[in-house]
Design a protein around this motif. Structure first.
Motif, short mmCIF file in Angstrom:
data_model
loop_
_atom_site.label_atom_id
_atom_site.label_comp_id
_atom_site.label_asym_id
_atom_site.label_seq_id
_atom_site.Cartn_x
_atom_site.Cartn_y
_atom_site.Cartn_z
N UNK A 117 -25.01 16.66 -10.49
CA UNK A 117 -23.64 17.21 -10.36
C UNK A 117 -22.61 16.14 -9.98
N UNK A 118 -21.48 16.21 -10.64
CA UNK A 118 -20.34 15.35 -10.29
C UNK A 118 -19.18 16.25 -9.85
N UNK A 119 -18.64 15.95 -8.68
CA UNK A 119 -17.42 16.66 -8.26
C UNK A 119 -16.25 15.72 -8.42
N UNK A 120 -15.13 16.25 -8.94
CA UNK A 120 -14.02 15.36 -9.27
C UNK A 120 -12.69 15.92 -8.81
N UNK A 121 -11.85 15.03 -8.27
CA UNK A 121 -10.47 15.41 -7.92
C UNK A 121 -9.60 14.20 -8.26
N UNK A 122 -8.45 14.44 -8.87
CA UNK A 122 -7.60 13.27 -9.17
C UNK A 122 -6.74 12.93 -7.98
N UNK A 123 -6.47 11.64 -7.83
CA UNK A 123 -5.73 11.20 -6.65
C UNK A 123 -4.30 10.79 -6.96
N UNK A 124 -3.92 10.73 -8.24
CA UNK A 124 -2.54 10.35 -8.57
C UNK A 124 -1.61 11.55 -8.42
N UNK A 125 -0.33 11.26 -8.24
CA UNK A 125 0.71 12.29 -8.19
C UNK A 125 1.75 11.99 -9.27
N UNK A 126 2.61 12.95 -9.57
CA UNK A 126 3.69 12.68 -10.53
C UNK A 126 4.81 11.91 -9.84
N UNK A 127 5.58 11.20 -10.63
CA UNK A 127 6.72 10.44 -10.09
C UNK A 127 7.51 9.84 -11.23
N UNK A 128 8.07 8.68 -10.98
CA UNK A 128 8.91 8.04 -12.00
C UNK A 128 8.63 6.54 -12.03
N UNK A 129 9.17 5.87 -13.04
CA UNK A 129 9.03 4.42 -13.11
C UNK A 129 10.38 3.81 -13.50
N UNK A 130 10.76 2.71 -12.84
CA UNK A 130 12.03 2.05 -13.13
C UNK A 130 11.90 1.31 -14.46
N UNK A 166 17.26 16.14 -10.08
CA UNK A 166 18.69 16.05 -9.72
C UNK A 166 18.89 16.18 -8.20
N UNK A 167 19.64 15.24 -7.64
CA UNK A 167 20.02 15.33 -6.23
C UNK A 167 18.88 15.07 -5.26
N UNK A 168 17.81 14.40 -5.72
CA UNK A 168 16.67 14.20 -4.84
C UNK A 168 16.67 12.80 -4.21
N UNK A 169 16.03 12.72 -3.04
CA UNK A 169 15.74 11.45 -2.40
C UNK A 169 14.46 10.90 -3.01
N UNK A 170 14.43 9.60 -3.26
CA UNK A 170 13.20 8.97 -3.72
C UNK A 170 12.98 7.68 -2.94
N UNK A 171 11.77 7.14 -3.02
CA UNK A 171 11.52 5.79 -2.51
C UNK A 171 10.93 4.99 -3.65
N UNK A 206 7.36 1.58 -9.20
CA UNK A 206 7.10 3.01 -9.19
C UNK A 206 8.08 3.72 -8.26
N UNK A 207 8.38 4.96 -8.61
CA UNK A 207 9.35 5.76 -7.85
C UNK A 207 8.66 7.06 -7.42
#
Lengths: 341, 342
Positions: free
Chosen positions: A60-73, A96-101, A154-155
Motif C-alpha cells: 500500500x502507498x498513501x499519498x498526499x500532495x504538499x504543493x499549494x496554488x499561487x502565482x508566479x512573477x 483581486x485586492x489580496x495581500x501576497x508575499x 513565486x507568489x
C-alpha cells in the motif's frame, strides 16, 4: 494526534507547485525519526517507507500532495509593478485586492484595483482577467523592484491561519491537511508495512504522484486530499458536493478516476463499524492525485479519502475540525484493511 | 513620533461611519499632549483647539475619521450573513476574502466564492455587495448570540510595511489625513500662533459628511482646509486624474475651492522646497470640502490630499513621507496666518 500547532505550521508555510523545498523540509523533520527509510526523488517527492508489525498481503502507498496554488512573477514593468500568472487553478476574482508575499525573502505585495470611483457602472461588476492584474510592492521603479524581485519568483497568498469555533480558516488547507493526516499516521506504530508519498506539482497536473507511483510500484493506493464543499447559502442540495461537518468524503468517481469499488465499499463499511462520520460525494467533480496514480504501470487500485473544504483555491479555505479527525480515523482503519485484504 | 507607528495604531482601530467611538477616543489620546482643549461631540466628531485666542482669524483644519465598512442585514440559521455596504466598498475585492465581524466579540468570516472546480463559465463577473454572502462557520443560536443585524463588518487586513516608507492597510482613507492633522498639531506645539486654530476630526464622511457639516456650523471659522486622500497613479488609470505616490501632497484646485488658499499653499511649497502636485477638478471635489465651503454664509475652503493607491480596498497604499510633507505644509500655512488678504 491533536497537535494542531503542526497543522498551523504546515498551512502557514509557503510552497506552490515546483517550489516545495520549504514545506518538504518541515515534513522531513517531522517524519524522519519515525520512518524506516526516506527518499527524495528527482522531482522532489518525499517517498518514505515504514515497517509495520508485519508485511501486508497488499503493498500500500498513501499519498498526499504538499504543493499549494499561487502565482508566479512573469515580468516587471517599467514602473516597478509585477505582472504574474496563476500556478494552479485560481479564479481571477479571488486574486483581486489580496495581500501576497513574493519570493524567498517573502517581500509583501498587494494586488490592487483601479479605484471604484473611477469606474463606470458596467466596469464595477465586470470580471478582471489575471492578465490585467499586477502586484504592487511599492517599488518606485523597475530597477528598485529588481533589487527585491526576479521574474520567476513565486507568489503566495499571505499566511492567515485561524482556529475559531471548531473551524480552521486558512490558505493552503488544500492539501496541507492531507500531509498532516499522513504525518500523524507515520508517528504511530503500524500493523503493516506502508509507503508514504508527499507529492509535488499536483496543482499543475498531478505530476509528482505520477512518477512516485511508478517508483513505489504499489498494489494499492490511498490518496488523502481536501475536496470542494459547496454547501453555502443559495446552492441547491444536489450541487453542494459535500458538506463541512458531514464527515470524511468518499467518492465512487470524479472527473479523472473511477475509484476501486471494493475499496469504496470497505471505506463505507469501516466507517459504519467504527462509528466514523462519512458522506458520499454528491457530484462527479474535481479530481486529485488518484487520477495519475490509478493509471500508473499496469494499474493501481485506488481510493481517495477527502476532507470537505469550502473556498478551495482562494486566499482562505474553511474546514471543520471534526471532519479532520474523521478522515484521520478512516485513513487509519482503511490502510490496515487494505494491507490485510 | 514616527508617522508609520501612528498610522499603524490608527489603522488597527476599526471604525466605520456611524461607529466612530473607538477611533475618536484614540485620536483624543494621541493628540492630548498637543492641546488642552479637546472634546468629542454628540456626532463623535473630535474637536481640538490649538490656540483658542480671540483672534479675528479662525482657521479650521479638517479630516474625516470614518472608514469604509459594511453592515450586516441578515443572519441565517446555517451561519451565513448578508451585508450591505456602509460607504462605497469595492465589492470586487470581496470574494474569497476574510472579513472581521464586530458582534459581541470579533469573529472572522469568509466571503463566499465558488471554486474553479465547480464553475463552468471561468470569467464570471462580480456580484454586487448586496448579493454577497459571508460564511462565519458558526451556526444557529450560537451565531445569533454573537452577531446581530446592524453590526459592522470590516476588511480583515493588518497594516503592513512595504518598501521604503510605504504602508498598506485598509482605512488609510482617511487615517492618512488624521495622521497629517496629529503630526501638524505636534509640529505647532512649540510655535506661537497668531490666529485661532481648530482641528476637526469629523465623522460619517463616507455616507453624507454629517460630522463636517454639523461641526463647522458651530465652530464658524473664517476659513477651512480639508485633508483627505486622493488617487495616486497606478497602471491602467487615467493619468490626468492622478498624481504620483511619493511626490508630495496634492493641492486641490477647483471652482468650488478658494483659489486664494490654493495659491498661498502652492507658494509656500515653492518657497520651502516641499514637493507638491496640483490636483485639478472641474466642479466639486468629492470630499468634505464640498460641504465646508457652503456652510452658513459661505467659508473659503482649501483641499490637501495625500496620494493613495487602490482606494476603498483592503490594500490601500500610501507613502509616509507624503503625510509628513502634507503636515509641514499645513503647519506653514497656519504659521503664516492663513489666507493673505491683499
Amino acid at each position: 494526534m491533536n497537535n494542531l500547532t503542526l497543522l498551523q505550521k504546515l498551512c502557514d508555510t509557503y510552497g506552490i507547485s515546483g517550489d516545495e523545498a520549504c514545506i518538504r523540509e518541515i515534513i522531513l523533520n517531522e517524519i524522519t525519526p519515525f520512518v524506516t527509510s526516506v527518499n527524495i526523488d528527482n522531482l522532489g517527492n518525499i517517498i518514505a517507507f515504514k515497517k509495520g508489525k508485519k508485511k501486508g498481503k497488499t503493498k500500500l502507498m498513501l499519498s498526499a500532495h504538499m504543493d499549494e496554488v499561487g502565482f508566479i512573477v512573469t515580468y516587471i514593468n517599467k514602473d516597478g509593478m509585477l505582472k504574474f500568472e496563476a500556478v494552479g487553478g485560481i479564479n481571477s476574482d479571488v486574486a483581486c485586492g489580496k495581500r501576497v508575499v513574493i519570493g524567498k525573502n517573502k517581500i509583501p505585495g498587494v494586488i490592487g484595483l483601479k479605484p471604484v470611483h473611477l469606474l463606470n457602472a458596467e466596469e464595477r461588476q465586470k470580471n478582471i482577467p489575471i492578465k490585467d492584474l499586477y502586484i504592487d510592492i511599492a517599488a518606485a521603479s523597475k530597477d528598485e523592484a529588481l533589487k527585491y524581485i526576479s521574474p520567476g519568483d513565486c507568489v503566495y497568498f499571505r499566511a492567515n491561519y485561524k482556529f475559531e469555533n471548531n473551524m480552521i480558516k486558512s490558505k493552503a488547507i488544500d492539501n496541507r491537511v492531507g500531509c498532516f493526516v499522513l504525518i500523524n499516521l507515520i508517528k504511530q506504530d503500524l500493523p503493516f508495512d506502508m509507503y508514504f508519498v508527499f507529492s509535488v506539482q499536483e496543482e499543475i497536473g498531478l505530476r509528482g504522484a505520477k512518477v512516485a507511483a511508478y517508483e513505489v510500484n504499489p498494489d494499492a493506493a490511498i490518496v488523502v486530499e481536501a475536496t470542494t464543499a459547496a454547501d453555502i447559502k443559495g446552492t441547491s442540495d444536489e450541487k453542494q458536493v459535500c458538506k463541512i461537518g458531514g464527515g470524511a468524503v468518499i467518492a465512487f468517481m470524479d472527473k479523472n478516476t473511477i475509484y476501486d469499488r471494493n475499496y469504496y465499499n470497505f471505506a463505507l463499511e469501516l466507517a459504519k463499524k467504527n462509528d466514523i462520520k462519512v458522506q458520499i460525494k454528491s457530484l462527479v467533480s474535481g479530481g486529485n492525485d488518484s487520477g495519475a496514480i490509478h493509471m500508473s504501470r499496469s494499474g493501481i487500485k485506488t481510493i481517495a479519502v477527502s476532507l470537505p473544504c469550502r473556498y478551495l483555491h482562494s486566499a482562505c479555505g474553511m474546514i471543520c475540525i471534526d471532519d479532520l479527525w474523521a478522515v484521520q480515523k478512516l485513513v487509519q482503519q482503511l490502510s490496515s484493511k487494505i494491507c490485510s485484504a | 513620533m514616527m508617522v508609520s507607528d501612528l498610522l499603524f495604531r490608527l489603522c488597527d482601530t476599526l471604525s466605520g461611519a456611524g461607529n466612530e467611538e473607538k477611533i475618536a477616543n484614540l485620536i483624543k489620546k494621541e493628540i492630548q499632549n498637543f492641546s488642552k482643549e479637546i472634546i468629542i461631540d454628540k456626532n463623535k466628531n473630535v474637536i481640538c483647539h490649538l490656540n483658542n485666542t480671540n483672534a479675528k482669524k479662525h482657521i479650521l483644519i479638517e479630516a474625516h475619521i470614518d472608514q469604509i465598512s459594511m453592515v450586516i442585514t441578515a443572519v441565517d440559521d446555517n451561519g451565513f450573513l448578508n451585508i450591505s455596504s456602509c460607504g462605497g466598498v469595492d465589492c470586487r475585492v470581496l470574494p474569497g476574502s476574510t472579513v472581521l465581524i464586530c458582534g459581541k466579540k470579533i469573529i472572522t468570516g469568509i466571503v463566499c466564492t465558488t471554486p474553479p472546480h465547480l464553475i463552468e463559465k471561468k470569467d464570471k463577473d462580480f456580484e454586487k455587495t448586496e448579493n454577497l454572502i459571508i460564511d462565519t462557520g458558526i451556526s444557529g443560536e450560537k451565531l445569533k448570540n454573537i452577531v446581530s443585524v446592524g453590526d459592522y463588518v470590516y476588511f480583515d487586513a493588518k497594516p503592513e510595511k512595504l518598501l521604503d516608507n510605504k504602508i498598506t492597510a485598509p482605512g488609510l482613507d482617511n487615517r492618512a489625513g488624521v495622521a497629517v492633522l496629529i503630526r501638524c498639531a505636534q509640529m505647532l506645539k512649540a510655535e506661537k500662533i497668531d490666529c485661532s486654530v481648530t482641528l476637526l476630526f469629523s465623522a460619517q464622511e463616507e455616507i453624507n459628511s454629517l460630522g463636517a457639516k454639523t461641526a463647522i456650523f458651530d465652530l464658524d471659522p473664517t476659513e477651512a482646509i480639508a485633508v483627505d486622500v486622493s488617487f495616486a497613479k497606478q497602471p491602467n488609470n487615467l493619468e490626468e486624474r492622478c498624481s504620483d505616490l511619493s511626490h508630495g501632497p496634492m493641492i486641490g484646485i477647483a471652482p468650488s475651492l478658494s483659489r486664494s488658499i490654493s495659491n498661498k499653499i502652492t507658494k509656500l511649497a515653492e518657497q520651502n522646497n516641499i514637493p507638491y502636485q496640483l490636483e485639478i477638478m472641474s466642479s466639486l471635489t468629492g470630499t468634505t470640502a464640498d460641504s465646508l465651503t457652503v456652510s452658513k454664509g459661505g467659508i473659503p475652503c482649501g483641499l490637501l490630499s495625500v496620494p493613495l493607491r487602490y482606494m476603498h480596498s483592503p490594500v490601500e497604499v500610501i507613502d509616509c513621507n507624503d503625510i509628513e510633507f502634507t503636515a509641514k505644509l499645513l503647519c506653514m500655512y497656519i504659521l503664516t496666518g492663513g489666507i493673505d488678504y491683499e
